[in-house]
Enzyme design. Structure first.
Site, PDB file in Angstrom:
ATOM      1  N   GLY A 144      -8.411  -6.950   1.238  1.00  0.00           N
ATOM      2  CA  GLY A 144      -6.980  -6.658   1.134  1.00  0.00           C
ATOM      3  C   GLY A 144      -6.124  -7.815   1.612  1.00  0.00           C
ATOM      4  O   GLY A 144      -5.116  -8.171   0.991  1.00  0.00           O
ATOM      5  N   CYS A 145      -6.541  -8.434   2.707  1.00  0.00           N
ATOM      6  CA  CYS A 145      -5.762  -9.531   3.281  1.00  0.00           C
ATOM      7  C   CYS A 145      -5.791 -10.757   2.372  1.00  0.00           C
ATOM      8  O   CYS A 145      -4.804 -11.474   2.243  1.00  0.00           O
ATOM      9  CB  CYS A 145      -6.287  -9.882   4.671  1.00  0.00           C
ATOM     10  SG  CYS A 145      -6.160  -8.487   5.819  1.00  0.00           S
TER      11      CYS A 145
END
Length: 164
Positions: free
Chosen positions: A46-47
């Site tokens: 996600g990051c």
């Protein structure tokens, strides 16, 4: 209850190192829009998506006079590797003691697979050229987030230029 700065309030000042261990302070960017986004960890799915999305839109943000800063508890060395690996064009700030995350009220109790722990709640703060919080997003869902931030910045920048 979190001490998250609210829209209209002055953004809390900070001075923390970027990926080159150069101190970056909010005050250095007076008169510019700032996107300050907090994320949990370099090189997680996600990051990585979020950082790449902000990097892809960085020219559009720059055209509006905005500077993007990603903040996580990772070290400056970790940030350097993350930037190189994914060709990121944004500045990453290192907050290993999570002081900035605490100042912005997004260092909170989280739950994952039945375990409780303290961590970064993925959040973004849009700071106006006067240094005030213009908009906030908390518990961010990564998909299309960078575009949502850009759209909000375009809207607010248009209002600001119309009233000046």
């Amino acid at each position: 209850m979190s001490n998250m700065p609210q829209v209209g309030q002055p953004a809390p000042e900070f001075s923390i190192p970027d990926e080159h261990e150069t101190p970056v302070s909010l005050g250095d960017f007076s008169g510019q829009w700032i996107i300050l986004y907090f994320y949990p960890k370099d090189n997680t799915p996600g990051c990585t998506t979020e950082a790449k999305d902000f990097s892809e839109l960085n020219q559009e943000f720059s055209a509006l006079g905005a500077k993007i800063f990603g903040v996580s508890p990772d070290s400056s060395q970790s940030h350097c590797k993350f930037i190189a690996k994914h060709n990121l064009t944004i500045t990453l700030l290192s907050d290993p003691e999570h002081d900035l995350a605490e100042t912005y009220g997004i260092w909170q109790l989280k739950k994952f697979m039945g375990k409780e722990y303290m961590g970064v709640v993925r959040s973004t703060f849009l700071i106006d050229p006067d240094g005030n919080i213009a908009y906030t997003w908390t518990n961010v869902k990564v998909k299309d987030h960078a575009q949502q931030v850009l759209t909000k910045l375009q809207e607010l920048a248009a209002i600001a230029s119309a009233s000046s």
